[in-house]
Scaffold this motif. Structure first.
Motif, PDB file in Angstrom:
ATOM      1  N   ALA A 364       0.832  -1.211   0.000  1.00 24.45           N
ATOM      2  CA  ALA A 364       0.000   0.000   0.000  1.00 24.45           C
ATOM      3  C   ALA A 364       0.862   1.253   0.000  1.00 24.45           C
ATOM      4  O   ALA A 364       0.551   2.241  -0.685  1.00 24.45           O
ATOM      5  CB  ALA A 364      -0.931  -0.011   1.211  1.00 24.45           C
ATOM      6  N   ARG A 365       1.938   1.248   0.766  1.00 21.77           N
ATOM      7  CA  ARG A 365       2.829   2.416   0.799  1.00 21.77           C
ATOM      8  C   ARG A 365       3.539   2.604  -0.537  1.00 21.77           C
ATOM      9  O   ARG A 365       3.676   3.735  -1.027  1.00 21.77           O
ATOM     10  CB  ARG A 365       3.840   2.254   1.932  1.00 21.77           C
ATOM     11  N   ALA A 366       3.985   1.516  -1.141  1.00 22.36           N
ATOM     12  CA  ALA A 366       4.638   1.623  -2.446  1.00 22.36           C
ATOM     13  C   ALA A 366       3.685   2.222  -3.476  1.00 22.36           C
ATOM     14  O   ALA A 366       4.070   3.090  -4.271  1.00 22.36           O
ATOM     15  CB  ALA A 366       5.132   0.252  -2.896  1.00 22.36           C
ATOM     16  N   GLN A 367       2.433   1.784  -3.461  1.00 24.21           N
ATOM     17  CA  GLN A 367       1.446   2.294  -4.420  1.00 24.21           C
ATOM     18  C   GLN A 367       1.149   3.770  -4.206  1.00 24.21           C
ATOM     19  O   GLN A 367       0.674   4.450  -5.120  1.00 24.21           O
ATOM     20  CB  GLN A 367       0.154   1.480  -4.305  1.00 24.21           C
ATOM     21  N   THR A 372      10.441   4.567   0.576  1.00 26.76           N
ATOM     22  CA  THR A 372      11.315   4.317   1.727  1.00 26.76           C
ATOM     23  C   THR A 372      10.575   3.567   2.821  1.00 26.76           C
ATOM     24  O   THR A 372      11.073   2.586   3.387  1.00 26.76           O
ATOM     25  CB  THR A 372      11.870   5.640   2.279  1.00 26.76           C
ATOM     26  N   GLU A 373       9.358   4.031   3.126  1.00 24.31           N
ATOM     27  CA  GLU A 373       8.563   3.370   4.160  1.00 24.31           C
ATOM     28  C   GLU A 373       8.150   1.968   3.727  1.00 24.31           C
ATOM     29  O   GLU A 373       8.117   1.029   4.544  1.00 24.31           O
ATOM     30  CB  GLU A 373       7.324   4.202   4.485  1.00 24.31           C
ATOM     31  N   ALA A 374       7.834   1.797   2.438  1.00 20.34           N
ATOM     32  CA  ALA A 374       7.460   0.480   1.929  1.00 20.34           C
ATOM     33  C   ALA A 374       8.612  -0.506   2.085  1.00 20.34           C
ATOM     34  O   ALA A 374       8.411  -1.652   2.522  1.00 20.34           O
ATOM     35  CB  ALA A 374       7.050   0.578   0.465  1.00 20.34           C
ATOM     36  N   LEU A 375       9.813  -0.076   1.751  1.00 18.86           N
ATOM     37  CA  LEU A 375      10.967  -0.958   1.863  1.00 18.86           C
ATOM     38  C   LEU A 375      11.276  -1.287   3.319  1.00 18.86           C
ATOM     39  O   LEU A 375      11.747  -2.382   3.624  1.00 18.86           O
ATOM     40  CB  LEU A 375      12.175  -0.323   1.186  1.00 18.86           C
TER      41      LEU A 375
END
Length: 466
Positions: A364-367, A372-375
């Motif tokens: 969801a964060r990557a989208q 950075t948060e997604a990783l």
């Protein structure tokens, strides 16, 4: 009138009969629209509790989370092979499932049994007058039933697309005939309505001193909301609800090493958000028999395929107590799944783990462009599995890294096919069973409506393409 139908009437006519997984098996051959005589079944606190236990028993049945429903997630993906001879099971591997497939008929009926039992609790418990059934307890029972119905409709939607939405108890053999199928979006919307209804009825997490991993709670509602919003591509809401559980470090953690959440007969670890309980005697999880080889008392009907074995036995996934412990070998060429191993068969069925919430939030964060948060979320799961941080540097790379991580993190849990179907990636990875030079057609991202249902109700229409 069929013997199976009479068993249903007898079961619901007696409030003293304890609902169990074995009792649930009597329901599996019964069409979901058939009736149950229920006028006297829920009259006090004890019978209300018994009825609610019946909903959980349906969830735990062989047709639902004990084997059949989960087998769809395993066999239609690309991690598992079928070692048996039944051509109808091979249809899932080949992505050529027919409407007369017995597994989809069992799954459809079993999930609607769960829905019907939940409907009885939702309909009748609010009107029960009994000093032992306090307002708090009444709300909890109804809230749990709403959650279980939400999960059932969610599972129907991702498997079959749109289905008939039935929210009242079945009272006659034909009372639900003539109800047309809702769309898939409308079915997901029903699941969300049920979750919205469940959430305020269940105890507030701030006032609960223990964390129940076997029954629905507000936190279980949040877990399903996170998953549902991910399927709906509502990235902000998926992130929000996943964060609510990830932030609860006192109750949920990525336990280490990787196999600490299932090895050594452990159950209900801090990894678990919601799992189905089996005691191995009156409540038996059929998974063990399907995965374990004959040398261990099983049939090894399902087994990790060569691709999965290669991934799990190669560095870095072969770290001690890492993901490679999901599988085991009889000899260099014969591998079997080892997530379900207990004897007697009391292994839990895992519905939500905190690792899933991390990977939901990562996607969801990557989208949303929060790479950075997604990783950070992705790498938390990787670190627990003994892996180095991901080198993904773009949105496309990050999404593929999350997909690959989900494939291995949930290698023997029923996520892979549904992940590939919801993202549309299945059409790139699989071929048309009728034309090996063409990609898998979009219509095969959902399964056909069982022919047994179409034959008894003219209002039901088959999915396009089948």
């Amino acid at each position: 009138m069929s013997t199976a139908y009479l068993k249903i009437v007898a079961l619901f006519a007696s409030i003293a009969l304890t609902f169990s997984v074995s009792a649930c098996e009597d329901f599996l051959d019964v069409a979901p629209r058939e009736s149950v005589a229920d006028d006297q079944t829920i009259t006090d606190q004890k019978s209300a509790a018994t009825a609610l236990n019946g909903v959980y028993s349906a969830l735990a049945s062989g047709g639902y989370y004990a084997t059949s429903f989960q087998s769809i997630g395993y066999l239609t993906g690309d991690n598992i092979k079928w070692t048996g001879t039944q051509s109808q099971v091979q249809e899932f591997i080949n992505h050529n499932v027919r409407a007369d497939n017995s597994t989809i008929s069992t799954v459809w009926s079993s999930i609607y049994v769960t829905i019907n039992r939940a409907n009885h609790v939702i309909s009748k418990v609010p009107g029960v007058t009994d000093p032992l059934l306090t307002e708090a307890l009444r709300n909890q029972y109804v809230g749990e039933a709403y959650f279980l119905r939400a999960l059932a409709y969610f599972d129907l939607a991702r498997t079959f697309g749109g289905v008939p939405i039935i929210t009242a108890p079945t009272l006659t053999a034909t009372s639900n005939q003539g109800i047309a199928r809702a769309t898939q979006a409308e079915t997901y919307a029903q699941a969300l309505r049920d979750l919205e209804a469940a959430e305020p009825l269940l105890p507030n997490p701030a006032t609960v001193t223990t964390n129940d991993r076997y029954r629905a709670t507000q936190k279980t509602v949040w877990a399903l909301k996170a998953r549902l919003y991910l399927y709906q591509q509502n990235w902000a809401q998926a992130e929000d609800y996943a964060s609510r559980l990830i932030g609860d470090n006192a109750n949920y953690q990525l336990v280490a090493p990787f196999n600490a959440w299932f090895a050594g007969n452990v159950r209900g670890s801090r990894e678990s958000v919601f799992e189905v309980f089996y005691n191995g005697t009156t409540e038996v999880n059929g998974h063990r028999g399907q995965w374990q080889p004959t040398a261990n008392g099983g049939t090894r009907q399902w087994a990790p395929n060569d691709a999965l074995v290669g991934l799990l036995t190669a560095a870095p996934n072969n770290a001690p107590n890492g993901r490679s412990t999901l599988i085991a070998a009889l000899n260099p060429t014969t591998w079997y799944g080892n997530l379900y191993y207990r004897s007697p068969a009391s292994d839990p069925s895992y519905i939500f783990r905190i690792a899933e919430l991390y990977l939901i939030r990562a996607e969801a964060r990557a989208q949303q462009g929060k790479l950075t948060e997604a990783l950070a979320d992705l790498n938390a799961v990787r670190a627990r599995a003994g892996l180095e941080a991901s080198t993904a540097a773009t949105l496309e790379e990050a999404l593929l890294a999350v997909e690959d991580e989900r494939r291995l993190e949930f290698a023997l849990e029923p996520h892979r096919w549904f992940d590939l179907a919801r993202t549309g990636r299945a059409t790139a990875l699989f071929k048309d069973p009728l034309d090996p030079n063409a990609p898998l057609p979009n219509f095969r991202l959902v399964l056909p409506i069982p022919i047994s249902q179409l034959q008894v109700d003219a209002a039901l229409k088959q999915n396009e393409g089948y």
